[in-house]
Design a protein around this motif. Structure first.
Motif, PDB file in Angstrom:
ATOM      1  N   MET A   5      57.778  31.714 -39.766  1.00  0.00           N
ATOM      2  CA  MET A   5      57.231  30.536 -39.160  1.00  0.00           C
ATOM      3  C   MET A   5      58.302  29.480 -38.906  1.00  0.00           C
ATOM      4  O   MET A   5      57.992  28.365 -38.525  1.00  0.00           O
ATOM      5  CB  MET A   5      56.164  29.958 -40.091  1.00  0.00           C
ATOM      6  N   GLY A   6      59.547  29.834 -39.061  1.00  0.00           N
ATOM      7  CA  GLY A   6      60.606  28.857 -38.989  1.00  0.00           C
ATOM      8  C   GLY A   6      60.958  28.355 -37.608  1.00  0.00           C
ATOM      9  O   GLY A   6      61.335  27.204 -37.448  1.00  0.00           O
ATOM     10  N   ASN A   7      60.841  29.197 -36.572  1.00  0.00           N
ATOM     11  CA  ASN A   7      61.356  28.806 -35.267  1.00  0.00           C
ATOM     12  C   ASN A   7      60.286  28.954 -34.195  1.00  0.00           C
ATOM     13  O   ASN A   7      60.434  29.729 -33.264  1.00  0.00           O
ATOM     14  CB  ASN A   7      62.578  29.660 -34.937  1.00  0.00           C
ATOM     15  N   LEU A   8      59.217  28.189 -34.307  1.00  0.00           N
ATOM     16  CA  LEU A   8      58.118  28.283 -33.351  1.00  0.00           C
ATOM     17  C   LEU A   8      58.325  27.290 -32.213  1.00  0.00           C
ATOM     18  O   LEU A   8      58.818  26.189 -32.420  1.00  0.00           O
ATOM     19  CB  LEU A   8      56.783  28.015 -34.050  1.00  0.00           C
ATOM     20  N   LEU A  17      50.737  36.543 -35.075  1.00  0.00           N
ATOM     21  CA  LEU A  17      50.032  37.829 -35.050  1.00  0.00           C
ATOM     22  C   LEU A  17      50.726  38.812 -34.124  1.00  0.00           C
ATOM     23  O   LEU A  17      50.873  39.999 -34.452  1.00  0.00           O
ATOM     24  CB  LEU A  17      48.579  37.632 -34.614  1.00  0.00           C
ATOM     25  N   GLU A  18      51.168  38.338 -32.969  1.00  0.00           N
ATOM     26  CA  GLU A  18      51.876  39.204 -32.023  1.00  0.00           C
ATOM     27  C   GLU A  18      53.188  39.686 -32.624  1.00  0.00           C
ATOM     28  O   GLU A  18      53.554  40.844 -32.465  1.00  0.00           O
ATOM     29  CB  GLU A  18      52.129  38.460 -30.711  1.00  0.00           C
ATOM     30  N   ALA A  19      53.894  38.791 -33.314  1.00  0.00           N
ATOM     31  CA  ALA A  19      55.177  39.164 -33.938  1.00  0.00           C
ATOM     32  C   ALA A  19      54.955  40.172 -35.056  1.00  0.00           C
ATOM     33  O   ALA A  19      55.742  41.101 -35.230  1.00  0.00           O
ATOM     34  CB  ALA A  19      55.885  37.921 -34.457  1.00  0.00           C
ATOM     35  N   ALA A  20      53.874  40.008 -35.808  1.00  0.00           N
ATOM     36  CA  ALA A  20      53.588  40.944 -36.909  1.00  0.00           C
ATOM     37  C   ALA A  20      53.177  42.307 -36.379  1.00  0.00           C
ATOM     38  O   ALA A  20      53.455  43.327 -37.017  1.00  0.00           O
ATOM     39  CB  ALA A  20      52.491  40.375 -37.805  1.00  0.00           C
ATOM     40  N   ALA A  21      52.543  42.333 -35.227  1.00  0.00           N
ATOM     41  CA  ALA A  21      52.092  43.599 -34.645  1.00  0.00           C
ATOM     42  C   ALA A  21      53.240  44.367 -33.983  1.00  0.00           C
ATOM     43  O   ALA A  21      53.134  45.583 -33.807  1.00  0.00           O
ATOM     44  CB  ALA A  21      50.982  43.338 -33.621  1.00  0.00           C
ATOM     45  N   ALA A  22      54.298  43.665 -33.640  1.00  0.00           N
ATOM     46  CA  ALA A  22      55.417  44.311 -32.928  1.00  0.00           C
ATOM     47  C   ALA A  22      56.327  45.061 -33.856  1.00  0.00           C
ATOM     48  O   ALA A  22      56.327  45.071 -34.980  1.00  0.00           O
ATOM     49  CB  ALA A  22      56.210  43.261 -32.174  1.00  0.00           C
ATOM     50  N   ASP A  75      45.776  20.905 -33.230  1.00  0.00           N
ATOM     51  CA  ASP A  75      44.894  22.068 -33.360  1.00  0.00           C
ATOM     52  C   ASP A  75      45.293  23.173 -32.391  1.00  0.00           C
ATOM     53  O   ASP A  75      45.325  24.358 -32.757  1.00  0.00           O
ATOM     54  CB  ASP A  75      43.436  21.669 -33.123  1.00  0.00           C
ATOM     55  N   VAL A  76      45.597  22.793 -31.153  1.00  0.00           N
ATOM     56  CA  VAL A  76      46.008  23.781 -30.153  1.00  0.00           C
ATOM     57  C   VAL A  76      47.318  24.436 -30.568  1.00  0.00           C
ATOM     58  O   VAL A  76      47.465  25.657 -30.481  1.00  0.00           O
ATOM     59  CB  VAL A  76      46.133  23.134 -28.751  1.00  0.00           C
ATOM     60  N   ILE A  77      48.259  23.642 -31.023  1.00  0.00           N
ATOM     61  CA  ILE A  77      49.550  24.188 -31.454  1.00  0.00           C
ATOM     62  C   ILE A  77      49.359  25.151 -32.621  1.00  0.00           C
ATOM     63  O   ILE A  77      49.963  26.226 -32.656  1.00  0.00           O
ATOM     64  CB  ILE A  77      50.530  23.055 -31.816  1.00  0.00           C
ATOM     65  N   ALA A  78      48.512  24.799 -33.567  1.00  0.00           N
ATOM     66  CA  ALA A  78      48.256  25.692 -34.705  1.00  0.00           C
ATOM     67  C   ALA A  78      47.661  27.015 -34.228  1.00  0.00           C
ATOM     68  O   ALA A  78      48.058  28.090 -34.706  1.00  0.00           O
ATOM     69  CB  ALA A  78      47.326  25.011 -35.703  1.00  0.00           C
ATOM     70  N   ASP A  79      46.736  26.959 -33.277  1.00  0.00           N
ATOM     71  CA  ASP A  79      46.148  28.188 -32.732  1.00  0.00           C
ATOM     72  C   ASP A  79      47.188  29.030 -32.008  1.00  0.00           C
ATOM     73  O   ASP A  79      47.250  30.254 -32.184  1.00  0.00           O
ATOM     74  CB  ASP A  79      44.999  27.867 -31.779  1.00  0.00           C
ATOM     75  N   LEU A  80      48.011  28.381 -31.178  1.00  0.00           N
ATOM     76  CA  LEU A  80      49.047  29.112 -30.448  1.00  0.00           C
ATOM     77  C   LEU A  80      50.071  29.721 -31.398  1.00  0.00           C
ATOM     78  O   LEU A  80      50.498  30.865 -31.213  1.00  0.00           O
ATOM     79  CB  LEU A  80      49.732  28.189 -29.439  1.00  0.00           C
ATOM     80  N   ASP A  81      50.451  28.970 -32.420  1.00  0.00           N
ATOM     81  CA  ASP A  81      51.399  29.490 -33.406  1.00  0.00           C
ATOM     82  C   ASP A  81      50.817  30.686 -34.149  1.00  0.00           C
ATOM     83  O   ASP A  81      51.510  31.673 -34.400  1.00  0.00           O
ATOM     84  CB  ASP A  81      51.807  28.402 -34.394  1.00  0.00           C
ATOM     85  N   ALA A  82      49.541  30.615 -34.491  1.00  0.00           N
ATOM     86  CA  ALA A  82      48.899  31.747 -35.170  1.00  0.00           C
ATOM     87  C   ALA A  82      48.879  32.976 -34.282  1.00  0.00           C
ATOM     88  O   ALA A  82      49.121  34.101 -34.761  1.00  0.00           O
ATOM     89  CB  ALA A  82      47.475  31.355 -35.594  1.00  0.00           C
ATOM     90  N   GLU A  83      48.606  32.780 -32.990  1.00  0.00           N
ATOM     91  CA  GLU A  83      48.623  33.916 -32.060  1.00  0.00           C
ATOM     92  C   GLU A  83      50.016  34.512 -31.963  1.00  0.00           C
ATOM     93  O   GLU A  83      50.174  35.745 -31.966  1.00  0.00           O
ATOM     94  CB  GLU A  83      48.167  33.467 -30.673  1.00  0.00           C
ATOM     95  N   LEU A  84      51.055  33.668 -31.899  1.00  0.00           N
ATOM     96  CA  LEU A  84      52.427  34.170 -31.838  1.00  0.00           C
ATOM     97  C   LEU A  84      52.804  34.929 -33.095  1.00  0.00           C
ATOM     98  O   LEU A  84      53.490  35.957 -33.034  1.00  0.00           O
ATOM     99  CB  LEU A  84      53.398  33.005 -31.608  1.00  0.00           C
TER     100      LEU A  84
END
Length: 68
Positions: A1-4, A63-68, A52-61
């Motif tokens: 979560m360091g470089n979002l 999840l995508e990073a963890a799936a890759a 709130d939007v940033i938190a949602d976008l960061d969570a999506e990123l």
């Protein structure tokens, strides 16, 4: 979560605008008007919505990073 990313949202500018309004009220004599309070409240609501939007976008990123 360091470089979002900041997602291009004006969060910093909104926080600076809120700070400027609050400082202007602190340096003023006399009662605070409802218009000034409404301005600060509106900016605070926008800040909360952006956070709130940033938190949602960061969570999506994340999840995508963890799936890759």
């Amino acid at each position: 979560m360091g470089n979002l990313p900041d997602h291009g949202l004006p969060l910093v500018q909104l926080k600076e605008q809120r700070r400027d309004l609050v400082v202007a009220l602190q340096n003023r004599n006399g009662p605070v008007g409802s218009w000034e309070l409404m301005q600060i409240a509106a900016i605070q609501q926008a800040i909360s919505a952006f956070e709130d939007v940033i938190a949602d976008l960061d969570a999506e990123l994340e999840l995508e990073a963890a799936a890759a």
